[in-house]
Design an enzyme around this catalytic site. Structure first.
Site, PDB file in Angstrom:
ATOM      1  CD  GLU A  78      -2.800  -1.139  -0.063  1.00 46.53           C
ATOM      2  OE1 GLU A  78      -2.876  -0.167  -0.853  1.00 46.53           O
ATOM      3  OE2 GLU A  78      -3.983  -1.863   0.053  1.00 46.53           O
ATOM      4  CG  HIS A  97      -4.937  -0.046   5.222  1.00 42.81           C
ATOM      5  ND1 HIS A  97      -6.312  -0.003   5.018  1.00 42.81           N
ATOM      6  CD2 HIS A  97      -4.619  -1.154   4.387  1.00 42.81           C
ATOM      7  CE1 HIS A  97      -6.674  -0.836   4.447  1.00 42.81           C
ATOM      8  NE2 HIS A  97      -5.618  -1.628   4.013  1.00 42.81           N
ATOM      9  CG  HIS A  99      -7.751  -5.379   6.235  1.00 39.26           C
ATOM     10  ND1 HIS A  99      -7.092  -6.448   5.597  1.00 39.26           N
ATOM     11  CD2 HIS A  99      -7.526  -4.140   5.638  1.00 39.26           C
ATOM     12  CE1 HIS A  99      -6.599  -5.948   4.535  1.00 39.26           C
ATOM     13  NE2 HIS A  99      -6.719  -4.636   4.565  1.00 39.26           N
ATOM     14  CG  HIS A 160      -9.312  -2.938   1.348  1.00 41.44           C
ATOM     15  ND1 HIS A 160      -8.530  -2.596   0.244  1.00 41.44           N
ATOM     16  CD2 HIS A 160      -8.453  -3.378   2.343  1.00 41.44           C
ATOM     17  CE1 HIS A 160      -7.350  -2.640   0.819  1.00 41.44           C
ATOM     18  NE2 HIS A 160      -7.372  -3.115   1.798  1.00 41.44           N
TER      19      HIS A 160
HETATM   20 ZN   LIG Z   1      -5.683  -3.528   3.169  1.00 40.64          ZN
END
Ligand SMILES: [Zn+2]
Length: 217
Positions: A78, A97, A99, A160
Site C-alpha cells: 500500500e 490502514h 481491516h 476492504h
Molecule cells: Zn488492506
C-alpha cells in the site's frame, strides 16, 4: 533528508504496528502503518511480516516521490496510498490502514457512517465516507481514498477496510480505535431505530477544538 529523525520514526512505526495488532484492529500480517520523515521520505511497515517479530530497523524507508526504498525488505503493497496521503496532506504525520471487523462490516455494505459520536467528530472531523471498491495497492485506490478523506482523518474502503490518520502516529492510532468504535456504535444504534446525527456546525466546532485547544498545552 534529516538522517537523525529516521531512527525515531522507525521506532514509532514499529511500536504503532504492534499496538495495532494488540488492539485487535487487524488480523495476522494485514494492515500497515506509515510515518512521515519529511516532505519526500516516509517509513512504512514491510510487506507480509508478523507484527510481533518486527524490529524498528526492519521498517522500510521509502522515497514517496519515486517509490524507491532502502534495505532488503519490500515495503507494504500500500505504498501508493500512504505516499499519496502524506504528499497531499502536509498536516498528517502518521497513517494506519486496518481491516478492523466493524469498520469492514460497514464497508462491505458500501455504506458511510454519519456524524453520530462526539469523539468521532472531534478526532475524525465528521461523517466517515466510504471510498469505492478498487484493487489494493493501485493508484486508483490512492485516488479514491484520498477523495474520501477530504477534510477528514478517517475513511472506509469498500469491501476492504479503513484508513485513519493523525498529526502524529499516536493520534492516528487513536483515530483508528475511534473509527472502529464508531462503526460498532452505528451498527448497534440501528437496533434502537437508528442514530441521531450531529449537525455540521457542531462537527466543525468540535474538530477545531480537538485540533487547537484540547489537552494540556
Ligand atoms: Zn488492506
Amino acid at each position: 533528508m534529516d538522517k537523525h529523525t529516521v531512527p525515531a520514526v522507525r521506532q514509532a512505526v514499529c511500536d504503532t504496528a504492534r499496538a495495532m495488532a494488540d488492539s485487535g484492529l487487524t488480523a495476522g500480517t494485514w494492515g500497515n502503518v506509515s510515518g512521515r520523515v519529511d516532505d519526500t521520505f516516509m517509513v512504512i511497515t514491510p510487506s507480509g511480516m508478523d507484527y510481533h517479530r518486527l524490529t524498528p530497523e526492519q521498517m522500510v524507508l521509502v522515497n514517496m516521490r519515486t517509490g524507491e526504498y532502502e534495505g532488503g525488505l519490500k515495503p507494504s503493497v500500500e505504498v501508493p496510498l500512504h505516499a499519496r496521503l502524506l504528499l497531499t496532506r502536509p498536516e498528517v504525520g502518521g497513517i494506519i490502514h486496518t481491516h478492523s471487523p466493524k469498520a469492514l462490516a460497514v464497508a462491505a455494505a458500501h455504506r458511510g457512517i454519519p456524524a453520530v459520536c462526539d469523539d468521532q467528530v472531534q478526532i475524525l472531523g465528521g461523517s466517515i465516507r466510504c471510498a469505492p471498491y478498487t484493487m489494493p495497492g493501485t493508484r486508483e485506490m490512492a485516488d479514491t481514498v484520498a477523495q474520501a478523506l477530504e477534510g477528514r482523518m478517517g475513511a472506509l474502503i469498500a469491501n476492504h477496510g479503513a484508513v485513519a490518520m493523525g498529526r502524529t502516529l499516536s493520534e492516528a492510532l487513536t483515530a483508528a480505535v475511534v473509527l472502529e468504535k464508531t462503526a460498532q456504535v452505528w451498527i448497534d444504534a440501528q437496533a434502537l431505530g437508528g442514530a441521531v446525527e450531529i449537525s455540521d456546525e457542531d462537527c466543525a466546532f468540535f474538530h477545531d477544538f480537538f485540533l487547537h485547544k484540547y489537552g494540556q498545552k
